[in-house]
Each structure stands twice: as structure tokens, then as C-alpha cells.
Design an enzyme around this catalytic site. Structure first.
Site, short mmCIF file in Angstrom:
data_model
loop_
_atom_site.label_atom_id
_atom_site.label_comp_id
_atom_site.label_asym_id
_atom_site.label_seq_id
_atom_site.Cartn_x
_atom_site.Cartn_y
_atom_site.Cartn_z
N GLY A 41 -5.03 -4.38 6.94
CA GLY A 41 -3.84 -4.39 6.11
C GLY A 41 -2.96 -3.16 6.26
N ALA A 118 -0.68 -18.00 6.26
CA ALA A 118 -1.08 -19.09 5.38
C ALA A 118 0.05 -19.49 4.45
CB ALA A 118 -2.29 -18.67 4.56
N GLY A 183 13.31 9.12 -2.68
CA GLY A 183 12.12 8.92 -3.52
C GLY A 183 11.19 10.10 -3.42
N GLY A 185 8.19 10.30 -4.95
CA GLY A 185 6.83 9.93 -5.28
C GLY A 185 5.89 10.43 -4.19
N ILE A 187 4.43 8.91 -1.64
CA ILE A 187 4.70 8.49 -0.26
C ILE A 187 5.82 9.32 0.35
CG2 ILE A 187 5.48 6.58 1.21
CD1 ILE A 187 4.19 4.65 -0.77
N ALA A 270 11.60 5.47 0.33
CA ALA A 270 10.24 5.55 -0.23
C ALA A 270 10.33 5.42 -1.75
CB ALA A 270 9.57 6.86 0.16
N ARG A 273 6.40 0.57 -4.08
CA ARG A 273 5.97 -0.71 -3.54
C ARG A 273 5.82 -1.71 -4.67
NH1 ARG A 273 4.30 -0.29 1.73
NH2 ARG A 273 3.21 -2.29 1.60
N ALA A 320 -6.11 1.37 -2.56
CA ALA A 320 -7.03 0.62 -1.71
C ALA A 320 -8.42 0.56 -2.31
CB ALA A 320 -7.08 1.25 -0.31
N HIS A 444 -22.40 27.72 -3.84
CA HIS A 444 -21.46 28.83 -3.67
C HIS A 444 -21.40 29.21 -2.20
CE1 HIS A 444 -19.40 32.64 -4.44
NE2 HIS A 444 -20.29 33.22 -3.64
#
Length: 465
Positions: A41, A118, A183, A185, A187, A270, A273, A320, A444
Site C-alpha cells: 500500500g 475490485a 501544509g 502537518g 507530512i 500536503a 489525507r 499503519a 545508562h
């Protein structure tokens, strides 16, 4: 038309879809997965993985440039250069290894993979336009929708020419002289900072009054300072109005109605989504919706019996790892197990410079729920590992109940803090108290010591501040 029948049909081979298919097959369920583009994806192909590869390469190039001049470490190198085409080949190689691994895992599990697009006919039947050109009809008992999300379009900036999305920004083989990011954000900032490190002049246009508007302002402050040090120009409370007539710049309007143009070889849109709900007949199922997202319950069931939905298609958070967890759960439910999706924390990470992590409740979240909490933080300026990494900026913060000291949330900003997200999740999900975290011996020198110190400070007994 050829027809096949399976117990479970998964539409979408992203992180949620392929995990669901693998888990279902492990449980003995006859499973078919339909994917129109590439397995993995958006995340594996044009999102999470290639963006982190680009960020890594940009960081290494920036480091080499720093070592070409005077620096505290005393390292001297000649003036570096970068072959962007070769860098892209390396990045694509990383992606190829992972997507190839997904295909191998699906084969090993016994999942039938159908490459093609599909179209939903009803809740139990789809028709696939396969890549081989032969149409295929698939019938199923259970249908799982995992179609992901798509970039938010801006009517004033139709894609094409200099106007690009994150997909194209990840594949550039020539460095833009002037990159404008629309944008602020995660991304936009991740990619904007990466291309600035690679030598582009970068400007960011954001309609809100600050960067990372969906995140805690205190956490965003070190990122803001970094943007300014890097020379990235910020135009807050501003909106993109479209390209200039010559196509070499972007018209911008401020909240005070001032208009100006920014030079731009590339304009990266950006603006976020949204769930992918168009183009495959979803409307024919007439499912209940929650705004733009498919409405689901705590088992990822939709309003139609035996039709399930997971991941970005079901709305925020678009992550994700959330989709993966949902996919695994749905497979087990179809197999007859008892499950529900009710996590106490889903960590979110911004791979900006510095990195930013949020898991569980923030102080504002707790306040909105009427909870009395203890909030304490520990600065990386007092952490030996952070200082030895030439950092020292940022902090770890913990939010805990005032009465029982149960940990409700963690936040962190600083170099390398993405790797603390697992520890944050463990503490919240396992019901740890401040005393539990404070009493665990932390290695440490590590960044994790700041986690322990934040808990100690919440108890009024910090040792190193």
C-alpha cells in the site's frame, strides 16, 4: 466470467489488508486478497518507508556538509555532493525488499493474491479487472475493506506540472531550487525539512496559526526552532491561492488579506489525507458513514453483516500500525475468536528534526475528561546520551492520575525519540504507575533514562535535575 469463492475477501493490500490476510490464512481461513497497485500500500511504497529513507539520506548529506566546515567534533571532509538518482535507487531498493517480503509472507501463509481493481457488486461479491485483462468474480462469506486513504485535493492547486503530492516529492531526481510546501502537518514538515537538508530553498504555507496544529504546542516548539535554524520560511495564517500565470510561483493570501507570491519550482500539496471511498462501488453497499469515513464498532464491523472495515478508511488516526492491529483482530473474529479493538494508546510519531512522539493522553486530553493528573517532564539537556549525540534539545513528559499515579500518557520531542514509543505503549497498556516506571532500572547511557527521570520527577524525587 471465472468465479472463485473464499471465506474471507480482503480489498486492499496495505499494512492492514495484508496483515489481516496473513493472520486469516494462519487460522485456516480460505483467503483472497485483491490489490490494484503494489502490495504494501501507500505506507511501504510511497509513504512511511520511502519517506524515512529519504529523511535518513538527507540527514547524512546534511551531516557531511557540516563536517566540511568548522565543527565541534573536529571532523574534516571535502565539500560533499549528492547523486539524487542514485539515492533514489537506494531508497527504491529498500522499498523493494519490504514489498517483496510481503509477497513472500502471503505466499507462505497460503493467501491467494489477485492483482487488479475490485468493484463491489454487493456485500458478498466483487468483480475484479485483473492486470492480466481477464475479469474475475469473487464471492465471499466475509468482506474486509482496507482501501486506505488519498491526499486531500486543493481546488486552487490541481495536481500536475509543478504541483505535486508526497508521492512525487519522494521520487524527485533533481533538487528543486524553490520548494513551497502547502501544509505544516507532519507530512509537509517531514518532507520540507528533508529537501531543505538536500539543498532546496523551502517555504511552508499553513492556514493555521502554528505548525503541527493537531499536536501539543509545547511539543512543537523545538521543531519550530529547528525550522528556523534550518532557514525554512514559515507563512502561518496563510492560504495558497494558486499558481502564478507563469507557473513559477505560488499566490498566497494572509489572514489580513495581504497577497504575495512565493517563487516555486515545485509546490508540494500536503494538506492531509482522507479515506478512499470513491472508485470501487462502496456507495452501492449504503454503509453507515462517520463523515467521510466508514462507521465501525469496536470490532471493526460496519452496518452490513459480515462486512468489515479497517485502517484509514475508518478515519482517524490514519496510522499503519492501527490498521495492522485492526486487521489481525478482524481475522481472528472471522475465525470465531473473541476480540475487540480498545487500545489505551496508539503511539503517533512525527519524523521531523527533532522527532516527536505522542502516546495516550496529553495534559489537555486529561483536562477535557475532567481528570486530575500529575504532569512532569525531564529535559534531554540533562541526559548524557542525548548530549553525546550532539543534541540535548527536547524533553520527555508523563501524564499520570493524581490519585493512583497510573500512567495515562507520554509525550516526547528530541533526537531519536521515535524509539521510545514502544516503552510508552507498554507502560500505558500494562497499567504502570509512576512508581513502577521509576523503580525499573534503565540502562545508562540511554534516552530511556529520561523516561525514568520523568516518572521520578512526577513523584517529587528526580535525581538529575
Amino acid at each position: 466470467m471465472k468465479t472463485i469463492s473464499k471465506k474471507l475477501l480482503v480489498i486492499g493490500g496495505g499494512p492492514g489488508g495484508y496483515v489481516a490476510a496473513i493472520r486469516a490464512a494462519q487460522l485456516g481461513l480460505p483467503t483472497v486478497l485483491v490489490e490494484g497497485e503494489h502490495l504494501g500500500g501507500v505506507c511501504l511504497n510511497v509513504g512511511c518507508i520511502p519517506s524515512k529513507a529519504l529523511i535518513h539520506a538527507a540527514g547524512e548529506y546534511e551531516k557531511a556538509n557540516r563536517f566540511a566546515g568548522d565543527n565541534a567534533l573536529g571532523i574534516r571532509v571535502q565539500q560533499p555532493s549528492i547523486d539524487l538518482a542514485r539515492m533514489q535507487q537506494w531508497k527504491d531498493g529498500v522499498v523493494g525488499k519490504l514489498t517483496g517480503g510481503v509477497a513472500a509472507l502471503l505466499r507462505k501463509a497460503g493467501v491467494q493474491v489477485v492483482r487488479g481493481w475490485a468493484t463491489l457488486l454487493d456485500g458478498k461479491t466483487v468483480e475484479v479487472a485483473t492486470q492480466e485483462g481477464e475479469p474475475l468474480r469473487i464471492a465471499c462469506e466475509h468482506l474486509l475493506l482496507a482501501t486506505g486513504s488519498v491526499p486531500v485535493p486543493l481546488p486552487s492547486l490541481p495536481l500536475g506540472g509543478p504541483v505535486i503530492t508526497s508521492t512525487e516529492a519522494l521520487a524527485l531526481t533533481e533538487r528543486p531550487k524553490h520548494l513551497v510546501v502547502v501544509g505544516a502537518g507532519y507530512i509537509g514538515l517531514e518532507l520540507g525539512m528533508a529537501w531543505r537538508k538536500l539543498g532546496a530553498e523551502v517555504a511552508v504555507v499553513e492556514a493555521a496559526g502554528r505548525i503541527l496544529p493537531t499536536y501539543d504546542e509545547e511539543l512543537a516548539k523545538p521543531v519550530l526552532a529547528s525550522l528556523r535554524r534550518m532557514g525554512i520560511t514559515l507563512h502561518l495564517n496563510c492560504k495558497a491561492e494558486g499558481l502564478t500565470e507563469a507557473g513559477d510561483g505560488l499566490h498566497v493570501r494572509s489572514s489580513k488579506a495581504d497577497e504575495f507570491a512565493l517563487p516555486a519550482d515545485k509546490v508540494l500539496v500536503a494538506a492531509g489525507r482522507v479515506p478512499r471511498t470513491q472508485g470501487y462501488g462502496l456507495e452501492s453497499l449504503q454503509l453507515d458513514m462517520a463523515g467521510r469515513a466508514v462507521k465501525i464498532d469496536d470490532q471493526c464491523r460496519t452496518s452490513m453483516r459480515n462486512v468489515w472495515a479497517i485502517g484509514d478508511l475508518t478515519g482517524e488516526p490514519l496510522l499503519a500500525h492501527r490498521a495492522m492491529a485492526q486487521g489481525e483482530m478482524v481475522a481472528e473474529l472471522v475465525a470465531g475468536h473473541k476480540r475487540r479493538f480498545d487500545p489505551m494508546a496508539i503511539p503517533a510519531v512525527c519524523f521531523t528534526d527533532p522527532e516527536l512522539v505522542v502516546a495516550g493522553m496529553t495534559p489537555a486530553d486529561a483536562e477535557s475528561r475532567g481528570l486530575e493528573v500529575r504532569v512532569s517532564s525531564f529535559p534531554f539537556a540533562a541526559n548524557g546520551r542525548s548530549l553525546s549525540m550532539e543534541s540535548g534539545e527536547g524533553f520527555v513528559r508523563v501524564v499520570a492520575r493524581a490519585d493512583t499515579h497510573q500512567v495515562l500518557g507520554w509525550q516526547a520531542v528530541g533526537a531519536g525519540v521515535s524509539e521510545l514509543s514502544a516503552a510508552f505503549g507498554y507502560a500505558i497498556e500494562m497499567g504502570a504507575r509512576l512508581e513502577d516506571v521509576a523503580g525499573i532500572i534503565h540502562a545508562h547511557p540511554t534516552l530511556g533514562e529520561a523516561v525514568q527521570e520523568a516518572a521520578l520527577r512526577g513523584l517529587g524525587r528526580a535525581l538529575h535535575i
